[in-house]
Design a protein around this motif. Structure first.
Motif, PDB file in Angstrom:
ATOM      1  N   ARG A   1      22.027  -6.253  28.087  1.00 59.10           N
ATOM      2  CA  ARG A   1      21.272  -4.586  28.092  1.00 59.10           C
ATOM      3  C   ARG A   1      20.994  -4.298  28.900  1.00 59.10           C
ATOM      4  NH1 ARG A   1      17.267  -2.572  23.011  1.00 59.10           N
ATOM      5  NH2 ARG A   1      16.784  -1.108  23.993  1.00 59.10           N
ATOM      6  N   ALA A   2      19.545  -5.116  29.026  1.00 56.49           N
ATOM      7  CA  ALA A   2      19.468  -5.346  30.352  1.00 56.49           C
ATOM      8  C   ALA A   2      20.046  -4.868  31.590  1.00 56.49           C
ATOM      9  CB  ALA A   2      18.140  -6.128  30.388  1.00 56.49           C
TER      10      ALA A   2
ATOM     11  N   VAL B   1      20.931  -1.436  31.890  1.00 51.00           N
ATOM     12  CA  VAL B   1      19.731  -0.460  32.173  1.00 51.00           C
ATOM     13  C   VAL B   1      19.114  -0.493  33.061  1.00 51.00           C
ATOM     14  CG1 VAL B   1      17.589  -0.024  31.303  1.00 51.00           C
ATOM     15  CG2 VAL B   1      19.133  -0.168  29.666  1.00 51.00           C
TER      16      VAL B   1
ATOM     17  N   GLN C   1      23.507   0.609  22.319  1.00 52.75           N
ATOM     18  CA  GLN C   1      21.814   0.645  22.670  1.00 52.75           C
ATOM     19  C   GLN C   1      21.091   0.776  24.487  1.00 52.75           C
ATOM     20  OE1 GLN C   1      20.807  -3.374  21.115  1.00 52.75           O
ATOM     21  NE2 GLN C   1      21.686  -2.517  19.524  1.00 52.75           N
ATOM     22  N   ALA C   2      22.331   0.685  25.032  1.00 45.83           N
ATOM     23  CA  ALA C   2      21.465   0.951  26.614  1.00 45.83           C
ATOM     24  C   ALA C   2      21.542   2.107  26.519  1.00 45.83           C
ATOM     25  CB  ALA C   2      21.999  -0.030  27.255  1.00 45.83           C
TER      26      ALA C   2
ATOM     27  N   ALA D   1      20.574   4.568  24.472  1.00 48.03           N
ATOM     28  CA  ALA D   1      19.565   5.004  24.046  1.00 48.03           C
ATOM     29  C   ALA D   1      18.729   4.563  25.870  1.00 48.03           C
ATOM     30  CB  ALA D   1      18.828   4.937  23.337  1.00 48.03           C
ATOM     31  N   GLU D   2      18.097   3.945  26.147  1.00 45.50           N
ATOM     32  CA  GLU D   2      17.197   4.140  26.492  1.00 45.50           C
ATOM     33  C   GLU D   2      18.023   4.769  28.508  1.00 45.50           C
ATOM     34  OE1 GLU D   2      14.730   1.795  26.348  1.00 45.50           O
ATOM     35  OE2 GLU D   2      14.008   1.607  28.404  1.00 45.50           O
TER      36      GLU D   2
ATOM     37  N   ARG E   1      16.605   7.626  28.043  1.00 48.13           N
ATOM     38  CA  ARG E   1      15.254   8.427  28.197  1.00 48.13           C
ATOM     39  C   ARG E   1      14.577   8.389  29.571  1.00 48.13           C
ATOM     40  NH1 ARG E   1      11.012   5.192  27.244  1.00 48.13           N
ATOM     41  NH2 ARG E   1      11.430   3.442  26.870  1.00 48.13           N
ATOM     42  N   GLN E   2      15.127   7.014  30.207  1.00 46.87           N
ATOM     43  CA  GLN E   2      14.430   7.175  31.869  1.00 46.87           C
ATOM     44  C   GLN E   2      15.512   8.210  32.352  1.00 46.87           C
ATOM     45  OE1 GLN E   2      12.928   4.425  32.745  1.00 46.87           O
ATOM     46  NE2 GLN E   2      12.866   2.611  31.538  1.00 46.87           N
TER      47      GLN E   2
END
Lengths: 183, 167
Positions: free
Chosen positions: A109-110, A113, A147-148, A150-151, A154-155
């Motif tokens: 995930r990290a 992103v 899930q990533a 969504a992040e 947002r960013q």
């Protein structure tokens, strides 16, 4: 005596004037019905419905794939982020034409992103699950990428950019299968 | 001298409030109960769905066709099963494919060729029908890949994977 229809009342009232009415209507005070059999049945039904009911309805993950077209699309290798799932469920990733490197599910995930923010909307994610990979692992990867997402949205919004997701399922070539086996 | 315990004769509890609550619960469960469909009742496999994080999107109730990929509990073989939820549409599809009465089951065990024909007929009879792939998490991805290819061939490019919420 209880069957007091409308027909009986009228003569009674008339009689009242003649002062003798010995038969008074009894009021049914403390009237009880034995509810036990009803309660038995109701509890039986209640337990039946409680056990048979399923509260969880299955949820879905929406997938869309491109239409079947013959022509190949040219892709800039540098912006290609490829994910592999090997037959034993192990996860690998590669950037561009690099060799695949192993990565843990928890780090994916990290990583997704980070790479997406670095290349903004240019990054293309290609997902190449091996035909032998367990389906559960494939869905897990898709879930992590969702899930990533969504992040990332947002960013990018914070930077005033609109997210354009570029994702595709790609088939693993036989050479890649061999390459993954050796890792 | 020991006290003689009085027997409580004709002991009555007022059950009315309990009955009220019980009936309330009963009606709740009766209305929310959703029974197994005909197709599910006769299937010989249990699908262990892949886990995914909580999602609000649910499987649609109507205009849906499900491709199940299940492992038979007895033989351990993997195979495709196809169900069209809408009964009228199902009949139409079966009519178009000239199915014999024995083949007219709500849930069919199919091979890839038949799956292709069925999906094509489903698309013809109901262009708005959604497709869902309900696969077991233990199967090889190959099965899903092939099913996706069949869907793509029939221009059904948006579909769903049925998942289970991770606890």
């Amino acid at each position: 005596m209880a069957g007091g229809g409308g027909g009986l009342e009228l003569p009674e009232r008339q009689r009242r004037g003649k002062k003798h009415s010995k038969r008074k209507k009894k009021k049914r005070v403390g009237f009880r019905i034995d509810m036990t059999p009803m309660v038995d049945i109701v509890f039986l039904l209640l337990t039946f419905f409680m056990y048979t009911t399923t509260m969880v309805t299955p949820q879905v993950m929406e997938i869309s794939v491109p239409k079947e077209v013959e022509e190949n699309v040219e892709v800039n290798q540098a912006n290609l982020f490829t994910l592999y799932v090997r037959g034993d469920g192990k996860l690998f990733f590669s950037m561009g034409a690099d060799d695949p490197q192993p990565i843990e599910y928890s780090q994916l995930r990290a990583k997704a992103v980070e790479l997406n923010l670095l290349r903004k909307n240019k990054l293309i994610t290609a997902f190449k699950p091996s035909p032998d990979a367990p389906y559960g692992a494939v869905v897990q990867v898709l879930d992590i990428l969702n899930q990533a997402e969504a992040e990332i949205i947002r960013q990018l919004q914070a930077e005033g950019l609109k997210r354009e997701r570029k994702f595709a399922f790609v088939k693993l070539s036989p050479e890649e299968v061999e390459k993954l086996k050796g890792l | 001298m020991p006290k003689i315990k009085k027997k409580r004769l004709g002991f009555v509890i007022d059950m009315t409030p309990m009955v009220d609550v019980t009936f309330l619960l009963l009606t709740f469960f009766m209305f929310t109960a959703k029974f197994k469909s005909e197709a599910e009742a006769e299937q010989k496999f249990v699908i262990k769905r892949p886990y995914a994080s909580a999602d609000t999107s649910k499987l649609p109730d109507k205009d849906l066709a499900i491709i199940k990929v299940g492992i038979d509990t007895l033989s351990g073989d993997t195979s495709y099963y196809y169900t069209i939820i809408n009964e009228i549409q199902r009949r139409q599809v079966y009519d178009n494919l000239n199915f014999t009465p024995e083949q007219r089951k709500p849930q069919l065990k199919v091979g890839l060729d038949l799956l292709d024909q069925l999906i094509m007929q489903t698309r013809i009879t109901g262009p708005r029908t959604r497709f869902a792939i309900d696969g077991d998490r233990r199967i090889r991805y190959k099965w899903i890949e092939d099913a996706i290819d069949v869907l793509r061939k029939n221009n059904a490019t948006a579909f769903n994977f049925v998942t289970e919420k991770r606890q």
